[in-house]
Scaffold this active site. Structure first.
Site, PDB file in Angstrom:
ATOM      1  N   GLN A 156       0.849  -1.194   0.000  1.00 50.06           N
ATOM      2  CA  GLN A 156       0.000   0.000   0.000  1.00 50.06           C
ATOM      3  C   GLN A 156       0.888   1.249   0.000  1.00 50.06           C
ATOM      4  O   GLN A 156       1.576   1.522   0.981  1.00 50.06           O
ATOM      5  CB  GLN A 156      -0.886   0.020   1.253  1.00 50.06           C
ATOM      6  CG  GLN A 156      -1.790   1.239   1.327  1.00 50.06           C
ATOM      7  CD  GLN A 156      -2.516   1.364   2.661  1.00 50.06           C
ATOM      8  OE1 GLN A 156      -2.055   0.821   3.653  1.00 50.06           O
ATOM      9  NE2 GLN A 156      -3.623   2.067   2.679  1.00 50.06           N
ATOM     10  N   GLY A 157       0.847   1.991  -1.076  1.00 45.14           N
ATOM     11  CA  GLY A 157       1.677   3.191  -1.194  1.00 45.14           C
ATOM     12  C   GLY A 157       0.844   4.452  -1.100  1.00 45.14           C
ATOM     13  O   GLY A 157       0.618   5.137  -2.096  1.00 45.14           O
TER      14      GLY A 157
ATOM     15  N   SER B  16      -4.820   7.104  12.890  1.00 48.76           N
ATOM     16  CA  SER B  16      -4.336   7.147  14.279  1.00 48.76           C
ATOM     17  C   SER B  16      -5.516   7.279  15.255  1.00 48.76           C
ATOM     18  O   SER B  16      -6.603   7.712  14.881  1.00 48.76           O
ATOM     19  CB  SER B  16      -3.363   8.317  14.465  1.00 48.76           C
ATOM     20  OG  SER B  16      -4.093   9.523  14.482  1.00 48.76           O
ATOM     21  N   ASN B  17      -5.256   6.902  16.513  1.00 41.20           N
ATOM     22  CA  ASN B  17      -6.351   6.928  17.498  1.00 41.20           C
ATOM     23  C   ASN B  17      -6.860   8.346  17.756  1.00 41.20           C
ATOM     24  O   ASN B  17      -8.039   8.536  18.058  1.00 41.20           O
ATOM     25  CB  ASN B  17      -5.899   6.237  18.793  1.00 41.20           C
ATOM     26  CG  ASN B  17      -5.961   4.726  18.641  1.00 41.20           C
ATOM     27  OD1 ASN B  17      -6.187   4.216  17.532  1.00 41.20           O
ATOM     28  ND2 ASN B  17      -5.760   4.002  19.724  1.00 41.20           N
ATOM     29  N   GLU B  18      -5.971   9.347  17.608  1.00 39.73           N
ATOM     30  CA  GLU B  18      -6.445  10.737  17.768  1.00 39.73           C
ATOM     31  C   GLU B  18      -7.472  11.046  16.667  1.00 39.73           C
ATOM     32  O   GLU B  18      -8.507  11.668  16.921  1.00 39.73           O
ATOM     33  CB  GLU B  18      -5.277  11.737  17.665  1.00 39.73           C
ATOM     34  CG  GLU B  18      -4.353  11.732  18.876  1.00 39.73           C
ATOM     35  CD  GLU B  18      -3.334  10.607  18.843  1.00 39.73           C
ATOM     36  OE1 GLU B  18      -3.238   9.912  17.803  1.00 39.73           O
ATOM     37  OE2 GLU B  18      -2.645  10.397  19.853  1.00 39.73           O
TER      38      GLU B  18
ATOM     39  N   SER C 218       0.903   6.655   2.251  1.00 37.22           N
ATOM     40  CA  SER C 218       1.536   7.650   3.119  1.00 37.22           C
ATOM     41  C   SER C 218       2.838   8.181   2.546  1.00 37.22           C
ATOM     42  O   SER C 218       3.597   7.451   1.897  1.00 37.22           O
ATOM     43  CB  SER C 218       1.826   7.034   4.484  1.00 37.22           C
ATOM     44  OG  SER C 218       0.645   6.512   5.028  1.00 37.22           O
TER      45      SER C 218
ATOM     46  N   GLU D 173     -10.839  -0.685   5.183  1.00 35.60           N
ATOM     47  CA  GLU D 173      -9.713  -0.998   6.059  1.00 35.60           C
ATOM     48  C   GLU D 173     -10.154  -1.047   7.515  1.00 35.60           C
ATOM     49  O   GLU D 173      -9.612  -1.779   8.320  1.00 35.60           O
ATOM     50  CB  GLU D 173      -8.630   0.079   5.868  1.00 35.60           C
ATOM     51  CG  GLU D 173      -7.289  -0.252   6.484  1.00 35.60           C
ATOM     52  CD  GLU D 173      -6.296   0.905   6.346  1.00 35.60           C
ATOM     53  OE1 GLU D 173      -5.130   0.642   6.119  1.00 35.60           O
ATOM     54  OE2 GLU D 173      -6.700   2.077   6.463  1.00 35.60           O
TER      55      GLU D 173
HETATM   56  C1  LIG Z   1       3.697   0.245  11.508  1.00 35.19           C
HETATM   57  C2  LIG Z   1       3.049   1.120  10.477  1.00 35.19           C
HETATM   58  C3  LIG Z   1       2.696   0.585   9.257  1.00 35.19           C
HETATM   59  C4  LIG Z   1       2.130   1.391   8.264  1.00 35.19           C
HETATM   60  N1  LIG Z   1       1.882   0.842   7.037  1.00 35.19           N
HETATM   61  C5  LIG Z   1       1.495   1.647   6.019  1.00 35.19           C
HETATM   62  C6  LIG Z   1       1.387   1.129   4.699  1.00 35.19           C
HETATM   63  O1  LIG Z   1       1.621  -0.059   4.446  1.00 35.19           O
HETATM   64  N2  LIG Z   1       1.059   1.963   3.705  1.00 35.19           N
HETATM   65  C7  LIG Z   1       0.768   3.280   3.926  1.00 35.19           C
HETATM   66  O2  LIG Z   1       0.433   3.976   2.970  1.00 35.19           O
HETATM   67  N3  LIG Z   1       0.858   3.806   5.178  1.00 35.19           N
HETATM   68  C8  LIG Z   1       1.227   3.027   6.222  1.00 35.19           C
HETATM   69  N4  LIG Z   1       1.363   3.545   7.498  1.00 35.19           N
HETATM   70  C9  LIG Z   1       1.175   4.978   7.680  1.00 35.19           C
HETATM   71  C10 LIG Z   1       0.026   5.347   8.576  1.00 35.19           C
HETATM   72  O3  LIG Z   1      -1.187   5.291   7.882  1.00 35.19           O
HETATM   73  C11 LIG Z   1       0.336   6.761   9.107  1.00 35.19           C
HETATM   74  O4  LIG Z   1       1.455   6.629   9.971  1.00 35.19           O
HETATM   75  C12 LIG Z   1      -0.818   7.357   9.849  1.00 35.19           C
HETATM   76  O5  LIG Z   1      -1.839   7.701   8.952  1.00 35.19           O
HETATM   77  C13 LIG Z   1      -0.399   8.613  10.645  1.00 35.19           C
HETATM   78  O6  LIG Z   1       0.263   9.534   9.827  1.00 35.19           O
HETATM   79  P1  LIG Z   1       1.699  10.117  10.196  1.00 35.19           P
HETATM   80  O7  LIG Z   1       2.577   8.992  10.641  1.00 35.19           O
HETATM   81  O8  LIG Z   1       2.148  10.975   9.051  1.00 35.19           O
HETATM   82  O9  LIG Z   1       1.475  11.037  11.465  1.00 35.19           O
HETATM   83  P2  LIG Z   1       0.844  12.547  11.524  1.00 35.19           P
HETATM   84  O10 LIG Z   1      -0.305  12.599  10.648  1.00 35.19           O
HETATM   85  O11 LIG Z   1       2.021  13.458  11.251  1.00 35.19           O
HETATM   86  O12 LIG Z   1       0.449  12.572  13.006  1.00 35.19           O
HETATM   87  C14 LIG Z   1       1.389  12.741  14.084  1.00 35.19           C
HETATM   88  C15 LIG Z   1       0.554  12.774  15.383  1.00 35.19           C
HETATM   89  O13 LIG Z   1      -0.351  13.873  15.343  1.00 35.19           O
HETATM   90  C16 LIG Z   1      -1.696  13.417  15.487  1.00 35.19           C
HETATM   91  N5  LIG Z   1      -2.593  14.197  14.626  1.00 35.19           N
HETATM   92  C17 LIG Z   1      -2.451  14.434  13.287  1.00 35.19           C
HETATM   93  N6  LIG Z   1      -3.478  15.168  12.820  1.00 35.19           N
HETATM   94  C18 LIG Z   1      -4.292  15.389  13.896  1.00 35.19           C
HETATM   95  C19 LIG Z   1      -5.503  16.078  14.066  1.00 35.19           C
HETATM   96  N7  LIG Z   1      -6.112  16.671  13.050  1.00 35.19           N
HETATM   97  N8  LIG Z   1      -6.051  16.106  15.301  1.00 35.19           N
HETATM   98  C20 LIG Z   1      -5.453  15.488  16.373  1.00 35.19           C
HETATM   99  N9  LIG Z   1      -4.288  14.823  16.265  1.00 35.19           N
HETATM  100  C21 LIG Z   1      -3.715  14.772  15.050  1.00 35.19           C
HETATM  101  C22 LIG Z   1      -1.678  11.967  15.042  1.00 35.19           C
HETATM  102  O14 LIG Z   1      -2.723  11.230  15.598  1.00 35.19           O
HETATM  103  C23 LIG Z   1      -0.313  11.509  15.559  1.00 35.19           C
HETATM  104  O15 LIG Z   1      -0.374  11.178  16.914  1.00 35.19           O
HETATM  105  C24 LIG Z   1       1.885   2.753   8.522  1.00 35.19           C
HETATM  106  C25 LIG Z   1       2.217   3.298   9.778  1.00 35.19           C
HETATM  107  C26 LIG Z   1       2.788   2.497  10.745  1.00 35.19           C
HETATM  108  C27 LIG Z   1       3.161   3.114  12.059  1.00 35.19           C
END
Ligand SMILES: Cc1cc2nc3c(=O)[nH]c(=O)nc-3n(C[C@H](O)[C@H](O)[C@H](O)COP(=O)(O)OP(=O)(O)OC[C@H]3O[C@@H](n4cnc5c(N)ncnc54)[C@H](O)[C@@H]3O)c2cc1C
Length: 383
Positions: free
Chosen positions: A126-127, A368-370, A129, A244
């Site tokens: 899945q590409g 994310s849980n937030e 992020s 998902e």
């Molecule tokens: C182990 C793992 C596997 C993954 N596998 C894939 C994959 O195969 N393919 C893929 O495409 N993606 C994948 N992901 C990506 C995943 O979907 C993202 O990590 C996730 O959507 C969070 O985005 P971010 O890491 O950029 O964090 P951010 O969006 O930068 O968030 C950072 C923190 O801020 C909080 N936050 C952000 N926006 C808000 C808001 N509006 N209000 C309150 N809090 C907020 C978040 O909850 C988090 O705690 C994976 C992630 C992990 C950790």
């Protein structure tokens, strides 16, 4: 709501239980039950066993291998699979790109990809992020520019789970930079063996290699690998992400992990505080299971109920709570995660720290849980 299973559904559950506990190779189930990592071959073998019995993609349209089951039957299938330690069919294939292609793909794409996707002959990654496009997915910057018959793709994806095994990757790419950000995105299927695709490992805190960066440097992708309409990627992504979140509460797996923990813990369970902790998790798991059944009872046409966000939130918290309890019970032995198999310390205790650390991810991925709390606040509580 009626919580007792009908005789027919109970028979269905028994049928699933018998299949999963007798037909899926025992070494695979033992690996899952012991919390060890599966190899690529084990994941493929397990899915192919399920697919041969029509149990890999029961939620797909019947034309492509679906079974036309009720939501409750699908729930029971999923729960029994987890309970038996059978790895769920690879989510990227079975829950993500498969249903998307069945719904939005061209006839050629369906015929070429769907049977191979169900049977895990093609391993999808899945590409979505990117470094600045996670929760704010629409901010993605990877571009696809039309050049003759091809798309030329440049950019970087991140956190690509098991991308090291990927044959193909389904991506969201920017195809129009001049419109509102959600309106300029398309979905493209990319063969990962093409020139210019590079997969770079990201090492995790538990020492494993599970996620990757994927780089695209002038990758020429045939024009017919666009899914659906040009610039319709956001709609398709929402469809995919909705799927998902279905089946996201790993109730069966967490119950199993807790039961294994109780077996392993022995005398440690005599401590009243530990017993109270176990009882609290068990009660919360029961409440979660009832919520999962309530969600199943209220979802229609496969559309996820907004309460699926509650399942994701609570399911990941309980998964983490069990791993934390194991870590605490293991005590100093948890530090010995690098010890060899002939160590005198019990395996479950040695594995407790890597499992605890690995499961920190559960509250981040899949939304994310937030973000789930925001969905709950807006769509359920109306805040
Ligand atoms: C182990 C793992 C596997 C993954 N596998 C894939 C994959 O195969 N393919 C893929 O495409 N993606 C994948 N992901 C990506 C995943 O979907 C993202 O990590 C996730 O959507 C969070 O985005 P971010 O890491 O950029 O964090 P951010 O969006 O930068 O968030 C950072 C923190 O801020 C909080 N936050 C952000 N926006 C808000 C808001 N509006 N209000 C309150 N809090 C907020 C978040 O909850 C988090 O705690 C994976 C992630 C992990 C950790």
């Amino acid at each position: 709501m009626q919580l007792e299973l009908s005789a027919e559904d109970a028979a269905f559950r028994d049928e699933m239980r018998a299949f999963f506990t007798t037909q899926v190779p025992e070494d695979i189930r033992e690996t899952v039950l012991a919390g060890r990592h599966l190899t690529r071959d084990q994941i493929v073998a397990s899915q192919q066993t399920l697919n041969a019995a029509g149990l890999a993609v029961p939620h797909w349209p019947e034309e492509w291998g679906g079974r036309g089951w009720t939501d409750l039957q699908r729930h029971l299938w999923h729960e029994e699979m987890q309970r038996a330690g059978v790895p769920a069919p690879l989510a990227f294939n079975a829950s993500m790109i498969g249903p998307v292609l069945a719904q939005f793909g061209s006839q050629e794409q369906k015929e070429r990809f769907l049977p191979a996707t169900a049977n895990l002959d093609i391993w999808w990654a899945q590409g979505f992020s990117e470094p600045d496009a996670g929760s704010d997915l629409a901010g993605l910057r990877t571009t696809a520019v039309r050049d003759g018959d091809d798309w030329v793709v440049n950019g970087q994806k991140t956190w690509t789970t098991l991308g090291q095994y990927g044959d193909w990757i389904f991506t969201l790419v920017r195809t129009d930079p001049d419109v509102k950000k959600q309106a300029g995105i398309s979905m493209l299927l990319i063969d990962m063996t093409l020139d210019g695709v590079e997969v770079r490992p990201i090492e995790l805190i538990d020492g494993t290699h599970e996620v990757n960066e994927v780089w695209f440097d002038d990758v020429r992708v045939p024009g017919d690998m666009l899914v659906g309409d040009l610039n319709a990627g956001w709609t398709i992504a929402k469809f995919l992400l909705g799927n998902e979140r279905v089946g996201v509460a790993p109730v069966g797996a967490t119950k199993r992990a807790l039961a294994t923990l109780k077996d392993n813990a022995g005398d440690l369970l005599d401590d009243p505080l530990t017993r109270a902790r176990v009882a609290e998790i068990e009660n919360e798991l029961l409440a979660l299971e009832l919520t999962a059944l309530r969600v199943v009872a209220h979802s229609s046409n496969g559309e996820p109920h907004p309460a699926s966000s509650v399942l994701k939130l609570k399911g990941s918290e309980l998964q983490q709570a069990v791993s934390e309890l194991a870590l605490d019970l293991a005590g100093p032995a948890a530090l010995a995660s690098g010890a060899a198999d002939d160590s005198s310390l019990p395996g479950w205790a040695r594995r407790s720290a890597p499992i605890y650390l690995n499961l920190r991810k559960a509250s981040i991925y899949g939304g994310s849980n937030e973000i789930q709390r925001q969905i709950i606040a807006r769509t359920i509580l109306g805040l």
